[in-house]
Design an enzyme around this catalytic site. Structure first.
Site, PDB file in Angstrom:
ATOM      1  N   VAL A 202      40.976  45.015  44.970  1.00 12.56           N
ATOM      2  CA  VAL A 202      40.908  44.820  46.425  1.00 12.56           C
ATOM      3  C   VAL A 202      42.063  45.559  47.111  1.00 12.56           C
ATOM      4  CG1 VAL A 202      41.083  43.107  48.282  1.00 12.56           C
ATOM      5  CG2 VAL A 202      39.659  42.645  46.282  1.00 12.56           C
TER       6      VAL A 202
ATOM      7  N   GLY B 244      46.618  38.029  43.134  1.00 16.03           N
ATOM      8  CA  GLY B 244      46.057  36.775  42.667  1.00 16.03           C
ATOM      9  C   GLY B 244      45.138  36.983  41.506  1.00 16.03           C
TER      10      GLY B 244
ATOM     11  N   GLN C  77      37.877  35.984  41.045  1.00 15.91           N
ATOM     12  CA  GLN C  77      36.802  34.998  40.892  1.00 15.91           C
ATOM     13  C   GLN C  77      35.931  35.385  39.697  1.00 15.91           C
ATOM     14  OE1 GLN C  77      34.652  34.955  44.528  1.00 15.91           O
ATOM     15  NE2 GLN C  77      33.766  32.948  44.208  1.00 15.91           N
TER      16      GLN C  77
ATOM     17  N   ARG D 154      35.152  29.780  45.027  1.00 13.43           N
ATOM     18  CA  ARG D 154      36.422  30.279  45.542  1.00 13.43           C
ATOM     19  C   ARG D 154      37.473  29.167  45.554  1.00 13.43           C
ATOM     20  NH1 ARG D 154      32.733  32.978  49.212  1.00 13.43           N
ATOM     21  NH2 ARG D 154      32.768  35.213  48.842  1.00 13.43           N
TER      22      ARG D 154
ATOM     23  N   THR E  24      43.455  37.273  49.584  1.00 11.21           N
ATOM     24  CA  THR E  24      43.256  36.526  48.336  1.00 11.21           C
ATOM     25  C   THR E  24      42.421  35.266  48.579  1.00 11.21           C
ATOM     26  OG1 THR E  24      45.409  37.302  47.593  1.00 11.21           O
ATOM     27  CG2 THR E  24      44.496  35.405  46.430  1.00 11.21           C
TER      28      THR E  24
ATOM     29  N   PRO F  72      40.855  31.381  47.581  1.00 12.16           N
ATOM     30  CA  PRO F  72      40.006  31.102  48.736  1.00 12.16           C
ATOM     31  C   PRO F  72      40.787  31.402  50.026  1.00 12.16           C
ATOM     32  CG  PRO F  72      40.780  29.052  47.749  1.00 12.16           C
ATOM     33  CD  PRO F  72      41.321  30.148  46.898  1.00 12.16           C
ATOM     34  N   VAL F  73      40.317  32.411  50.745  1.00 13.42           N
ATOM     35  CA  VAL F  73      41.189  33.068  51.731  1.00 13.42           C
ATOM     36  C   VAL F  73      41.662  32.138  52.851  1.00 13.42           C
ATOM     37  CG1 VAL F  73      39.320  34.034  53.169  1.00 13.42           C
ATOM     38  CG2 VAL F  73      41.519  35.184  53.042  1.00 13.42           C
TER      39      VAL F  73
ATOM     40  N   ASP G  11      31.849  38.988  55.880  1.00 13.14           N
ATOM     41  CA  ASP G  11      30.543  38.310  55.977  1.00 13.14           C
ATOM     42  C   ASP G  11      29.848  38.713  57.276  1.00 13.14           C
ATOM     43  OD1 ASP G  11      31.345  35.792  53.887  1.00 13.14           O
ATOM     44  OD2 ASP G  11      32.939  36.615  55.109  1.00 13.14           O
TER      45      ASP G  11
ATOM     46  N   ARG H 177      28.474  42.119  56.912  1.00 11.48           N
ATOM     47  CA  ARG H 177      27.241  42.058  56.104  1.00 11.48           C
ATOM     48  C   ARG H 177      26.081  41.567  56.964  1.00 11.48           C
ATOM     49  NH1 ARG H 177      30.400  39.199  51.132  1.00 11.48           N
ATOM     50  NH2 ARG H 177      30.819  41.045  49.887  1.00 11.48           N
TER      51      ARG H 177
ATOM     52  N   HIS I  86      35.216  31.054  54.496  1.00 13.86           N
ATOM     53  CA  HIS I  86      34.687  32.212  53.769  1.00 13.86           C
ATOM     54  C   HIS I  86      34.239  31.662  52.415  1.00 13.86           C
ATOM     55  CE1 HIS I  86      34.189  36.089  51.937  1.00 13.86           C
ATOM     56  NE2 HIS I  86      35.163  35.873  51.068  1.00 13.86           N
TER      57      HIS I  86
HETATM   58  P1  NAD Z   1      42.646  42.048  40.584  1.00 13.63           P
HETATM   59  O1  NAD Z   1      42.791  41.161  39.409  1.00 13.63           O
HETATM   60  O2  NAD Z   1      42.024  43.397  40.407  1.00 13.63           O
HETATM   61  O3  NAD Z   1      44.076  42.277  41.274  1.00 13.63           O
HETATM   62  C1  NAD Z   1      44.987  41.261  41.487  1.00 13.63           C
HETATM   63  C2  NAD Z   1      46.376  41.886  41.404  1.00 13.63           C
HETATM   64  O4  NAD Z   1      47.324  40.880  41.749  1.00 13.63           O
HETATM   65  C3  NAD Z   1      46.725  42.401  40.004  1.00 13.63           C
HETATM   66  O5  NAD Z   1      47.139  43.757  40.070  1.00 13.63           O
HETATM   67  C4  NAD Z   1      47.845  41.472  39.572  1.00 13.63           C
HETATM   68  O6  NAD Z   1      48.792  42.100  38.708  1.00 13.63           O
HETATM   69  C5  NAD Z   1      48.460  41.096  40.912  1.00 13.63           C
HETATM   70  N1  NAD Z   1      49.270  39.887  40.831  1.00 13.63           N
HETATM   71  C6  NAD Z   1      48.982  38.722  40.194  1.00 13.63           C
HETATM   72  N2  NAD Z   1      50.005  37.862  40.335  1.00 13.63           N
HETATM   73  C7  NAD Z   1      50.937  38.480  41.106  1.00 13.63           C
HETATM   74  C8  NAD Z   1      52.219  38.091  41.595  1.00 13.63           C
HETATM   75  N3  NAD Z   1      52.722  36.879  41.342  1.00 13.63           N
HETATM   76  N4  NAD Z   1      52.903  38.983  42.329  1.00 13.63           N
HETATM   77  C9  NAD Z   1      52.403  40.212  42.607  1.00 13.63           C
HETATM   78  N5  NAD Z   1      51.203  40.632  42.162  1.00 13.63           N
HETATM   79  C10 NAD Z   1      50.482  39.781  41.416  1.00 13.63           C
HETATM   80  O7  NAD Z   1      41.824  41.204  41.667  1.00 13.63           O
HETATM   81  P2  NAD Z   1      41.054  41.796  42.935  1.00 13.63           P
HETATM   82  O8  NAD Z   1      39.643  42.105  42.578  1.00 13.63           O
HETATM   83  O9  NAD Z   1      41.893  42.842  43.555  1.00 13.63           O
HETATM   84  O10 NAD Z   1      41.006  40.500  43.878  1.00 13.63           O
HETATM   85  C11 NAD Z   1      42.191  40.039  44.518  1.00 13.63           C
HETATM   86  C12 NAD Z   1      41.891  38.810  45.355  1.00 13.63           C
HETATM   87  O11 NAD Z   1      41.054  39.178  46.447  1.00 13.63           O
HETATM   88  C13 NAD Z   1      41.129  37.718  44.598  1.00 13.63           C
HETATM   89  O12 NAD Z   1      41.651  36.464  44.961  1.00 13.63           O
HETATM   90  C14 NAD Z   1      39.709  37.857  45.101  1.00 13.63           C
HETATM   91  O13 NAD Z   1      38.957  36.674  44.987  1.00 13.63           O
HETATM   92  C15 NAD Z   1      39.988  38.222  46.541  1.00 13.63           C
HETATM   93  N6  NAD Z   1      38.870  38.781  47.296  1.00 13.63           N
HETATM   94  C16 NAD Z   1      38.771  38.407  48.592  1.00 13.63           C
HETATM   95  C17 NAD Z   1      37.716  38.845  49.362  1.00 13.63           C
HETATM   96  C18 NAD Z   1      37.623  38.396  50.800  1.00 13.63           C
HETATM   97  O14 NAD Z   1      36.585  38.568  51.469  1.00 13.63           O
HETATM   98  N7  NAD Z   1      38.670  37.824  51.343  1.00 13.63           N
HETATM   99  C19 NAD Z   1      36.739  39.711  48.819  1.00 13.63           C
HETATM  100  C20 NAD Z   1      36.898  40.105  47.494  1.00 13.63           C
HETATM  101  C21 NAD Z   1      37.952  39.613  46.728  1.00 13.63           C
END
Ligand code: NAD
Length: 317
Positions: free
Chosen positions: A16, A82, A85, A91, A122, A124-125, A151, A154, A178
């Site tokens: 993300v 973070g 999922q 979430r 991140t 659950p946002v 959303d 979309r 969300h």
């Molecule tokens: P990912 O696993 O690819 O990336 C997460 C990153 O966070 C990793 O690089 C990890 O090393 C880093 N990280 C973990 N702990 C950390 C810390 N303490 N300090 C600094 N960095 C840290 O995951 P992703 O696919 O990029 O998803 C990230 C978040 O976004 C998830 O919670 C996911 O559910 C959320 N997300 C939100 C939406 C939305 O609409 N808001 C949509 C998609 C995903």
């Protein structure tokens, strides 16, 4: 804004975060982009990779792997750090794990002297945005979550297909959590300046409320569908973050369904962060656009608020 230099710090350089960074580079969103991740090697590699694309972009953005001290003069800190999922995982189940992650991030950002706007993606946002608000002690206007922005995009795309109209002429929102309790207040949906309920009434052979409800289910389940097919969703949310950041940096006062703190609107619980149409500018999310919802829609929003509040209350911060 700091010295006319637009600076963003991104914490979390996963799928993300980097989708956001890549979209930001292509849109020349800012002058300086700092990448931070607990996996520093990854952040360094991502900065190198993006820098190699600079020559092909119209941007002269400065991109580098930094530390929390770099947040000091940033305009926005975007948090995408973070755990992701898993298929079938809700979430809200992510909540406990990601709260620990945020406890290791937000205080360090604040200690740097950061005085800008937190933008949280991140999951659950809605709750992670409230956690950021609590951990930072910032004014609520300066703590924003991506909420139901994606959303809503979309929804507008699917409604555009259904009505065969440019989605930019469809004004309809997804509001609430969300997540599973989000919903579309159809009473507020309009095509250009014509309420959708009138469009349905005038074209009852062609369009129906049942089809619209199916579209809202498709919107609600889209993330799970993408996760089941490719493991995660990232491009759409990356672009949504760019859109919100642009509204902040350019002081646009654009209406976006971000997650922001309710201050008694809709008679719902105060203090809950939830997706809502909000006016976004350089001051953050200062004004909520309170919609004239029907009683049934207010009940749905209250339900969403209660779910978010109950889950937040399980946390010890
Ligand atoms: P990912 O696993 O690819 O990336 C997460 C990153 O966070 C990793 O690089 C990890 O090393 C880093 N990280 C973990 N702990 C950390 C810390 N303490 N300090 C600094 N960095 C840290 O995951 P992703 O696919 O990029 O998803 C990230 C978040 O976004 C998830 O919670 C996911 O559910 C959320 N997300 C939100 C939406 C939305 O609409 N808001 C949509 C998609 C995903």
């Amino acid at each position: 804004m700091a010295d006319n230099k637009r600076k963003i710090v991104l914490v979390g350089t996963g799928m993300v975060g980097m989708s956001f960074a890549y979209a930001a580079l292509n849109r020349s969103l800012c002058d300086e982009l700092v990448l931070i991740d607990i996996n520093e090697k990854r952040a360094i590699g991502e900065a190198m990779d993006l820098n190699h694309g600079l020559a092909f972009s119209d941007s002269s953005m400065r991109i580098y792997c930094g530390t929390y001290g770099d947040c000091n003069d940033a305009d926005i800190v975007v948090i995408c750090a973070g755990v992701n999922q898993k298929p079938g995982e809700s979430r809200l189940e992510l909540l406990q794990r990601n709260t620990k992650v945020f406890a290791s991030i937000v205080p360090k950002v604040v200690q740097s002297g950061f005085d800008g706007i937190f933008l949280v993606a991140t999951n659950p946002v809605d709750i992670m945005t409230r956690v950021t608000f609590e951990l930072s002690g910032f004014n609520a206007a300066k703590v924003i979550g991506t909420g139901t922005t994606l959303d809503t995009a979309r929804l507008r795309y699917l409604l555009g297909e259904y009505f065969e109209v440019d989605p930019r002429n469809i004004h309809a929102y997804v509001i609430g959590e969300h997540g599973d309790s989000e919903f579309v207040p159809w009473s507020q949906a309009i095509l250009a300046v014509k309420p959708l309920r009138d469009v349905l009434a005038d074209n009852s052979q062609t369009y129906s409320m049942e089809e619209l409800e199916k579209i809202s289910v498709d919107v609600r389940t889209a993330a799970q569908e993408i996760i089941e097919s490719k493991g995660a969703t990232y491009y759409g949310i990356g672009m949504a973050i760019v859109r919100i950041a642009r509204a902040i940096l350019n002081n646009e006062s654009s209406v976006l369904t971000v997650s922001t703190r309710l201050r008694g609107e809709y008679g719902c619980k105060k203090d809950v962060f939830i997706g809502n149409p909000c006016i976004i500018n350089s001051g953050g999310a200062n004004r909520i656009l309170e919609l004239k919802l029907t009683d049934e829609e207010i009940e749905k929003l209250s339900n969403s608020c209660n779910i978010l509040n109950d889950n937040f209350k399980t946390l010890s911060l």
